[in-house]
Design an enzyme around this catalytic site. Structure first.
Site, PDB file in Angstrom:
ATOM      1  N   PRO A  27       0.835  -1.200   0.000  1.00 29.84           N
ATOM      2  CA  PRO A  27       0.000   0.000   0.000  1.00 29.84           C
ATOM      3  C   PRO A  27       0.871   1.250   0.000  1.00 29.84           C
ATOM      4  O   PRO A  27       1.936   1.273   0.631  1.00 29.84           O
ATOM      5  CB  PRO A  27      -0.788  -0.106   1.314  1.00 29.84           C
ATOM      6  CG  PRO A  27      -0.641  -1.517   1.762  1.00 29.84           C
ATOM      7  CD  PRO A  27       0.666  -1.997   1.227  1.00 29.84           C
ATOM      8  N   LYS A  28       0.434   2.274  -0.722  1.00 31.14           N
ATOM      9  CA  LYS A  28       1.142   3.553  -0.730  1.00 31.14           C
ATOM     10  C   LYS A  28       0.458   4.504   0.239  1.00 31.14           C
ATOM     11  O   LYS A  28      -0.670   4.914   0.014  1.00 31.14           O
ATOM     12  CB  LYS A  28       1.174   4.168  -2.130  1.00 31.14           C
ATOM     13  CG  LYS A  28       2.047   5.418  -2.170  1.00 31.14           C
ATOM     14  CD  LYS A  28       2.032   6.087  -3.507  1.00 31.14           C
ATOM     15  CE  LYS A  28       3.043   7.257  -3.508  1.00 31.14           C
ATOM     16  NZ  LYS A  28       2.868   8.157  -2.361  1.00 31.14           N
ATOM     17  N   PHE A  29       1.163   4.843   1.309  1.00 32.41           N
ATOM     18  CA  PHE A  29       0.593   5.717   2.335  1.00 32.41           C
ATOM     19  C   PHE A  29       0.677   7.186   1.919  1.00 32.41           C
ATOM     20  O   PHE A  29       1.591   7.592   1.203  1.00 32.41           O
ATOM     21  CB  PHE A  29       1.322   5.513   3.663  1.00 32.41           C
ATOM     22  CG  PHE A  29       0.948   4.236   4.356  1.00 32.41           C
ATOM     23  CD1 PHE A  29       0.067   4.237   5.421  1.00 32.41           C
ATOM     24  CD2 PHE A  29       1.471   3.026   3.937  1.00 32.41           C
ATOM     25  CE1 PHE A  29      -0.290   3.061   6.062  1.00 32.41           C
ATOM     26  CE2 PHE A  29       1.122   1.834   4.565  1.00 32.41           C
ATOM     27  CZ  PHE A  29       0.239   1.858   5.627  1.00 32.41           C
TER      28      PHE A  29
END
Length: 306
Positions: A27-29
């Site tokens: 996931p890209k925060f």
């Protein structure tokens, strides 16, 4: 003395989810890129630009002192609020002007560090090792420590990755980062891939409102729009104002007729025609917007790497 800046790996945007054997998905925060350096003496926190931001995040610096000396991590600093990450709150943390303010914000808006890579471990440079091996080292290092230093989730299952992509935006997750399991750490190169869920793109910064020492907003051109008419961004955060003022100072005095009073004007939402100062050559910025005209684009960061 601070260690030299660490060149971080970068990602190229893709429009569809890559599917192939040997890929990993994270996931890209929605936060600020940060490198954590645990030196022999203490901890240094470095922004993507190379700027040292240790003083703004005393809570993360304290946590990082548990790491073995000679360890370097790459990741994202985030602030959770109401069950989701909040980019504006990370901006507030980064803008802390002094130690007292930083300490107050660390109590009211505690930061978390979502680590996605390890570059050095206990004095050993591991950037040349495959991502799959670095990932195992990262998990073994951080899981015993617990929050606020945590490894990002990872999967090699594209179906699970697609589920993350569809369901996690409610938690403030921007999208996915895709890496090859056999890949060394690609310092300074766009060898990773990113699939974003939000309307984030690069824009040309053709000018700004305010003064060189106190810029207020950017005047942007969004590539790909039908008329490519200039737009005024939402007000800049204190961090971005400081960064832009520094970039303008490096350019030296603006040429005569470079905007401001009696110079160029642009239509701003809710304000009508406003004067602005032209930039030649333009800068670049990463912006987020939901439509061309309303609300105005939100500036996420200056693209000094372009």
């Amino acid at each position: 003395m601070s260690p030299p800046p660490v060149r971080v790996a970068l990602a190229a945007a893709v429009r569809t989810l890559p599917r192939a054997a040997g890929l990993a998905y994270e996931p890209k925060f929605d936060g600020h890129r940060m490198v954590v350096l645990r030196t022999e003496e203490d901890v240094v926190l470095q922004a993507r630009s190379g700027r040292i931001v240790t003083g703004a995040f005393p809570d993360l610096a304290a946590a990082a002192r548990q790491l073995p000396a000679g360890t370097v991590l790459d990741g994202e600093v985030v602030v959770w609020h109401a069950g989701r990450t909040d980019f504006a709150l990370v901006q507030r943390r980064a803008a802390a002007a002094n130690a007292a303010r930083a300490a107050v914000l660390a109590q009211s808006l505690p930061a978390s560090y979502a680590a996605f890579d390890v570059l050095e471990l206990a004095g050993v440079d591991v950037r040349g090792r495959p991502y799959e091996r670095r990932r195992a080292l990262l998990v073994d290092l951080l899981l015993p420590l617990g929050p606020p230093l945590q490894p990002v989730p990872m999967t090699t299952d594209p179906e699970l990755a697609e589920t993350w992509y569809e369901t996690l935006p409610a938690s403030g997750i921007e999208g996915l980062v895709v890496k090859r399991l056999d890949q060394p750490y690609p310092a300074g190169r766009r060898a990773w891939r990113k699939l974003r869920h939000t309307n984030v793109r690069d824009a040309a910064v053709i000018g700004y409102t305010g003064t060189p020492r106190r810029p207020l907003a950017l005047v942007l051109v969004l590539p790909g729009e039908e008329d490519e008419a200039p737009l005024v961004s939402s007000p800049l955060s204190e961090v971005l104002r400081t960064e832009l003022a520094a970039a303008l100072a490096e350019r030296g005095p603006a040429p005569a007729g470079g905007g401001g009073a009696g110079g160029a004007t642009v239509t701003a939402i809710g304000l009508g025609e406003v004067p602005f100062r032209l930039l030649d050559p333009p800068l670049a910025a990463e912006v987020r917007h939901s439509s061309v005209r309303h609300p105005p684009p939100e500036v996420l960061r200056l693209r000094t790497d372009l």
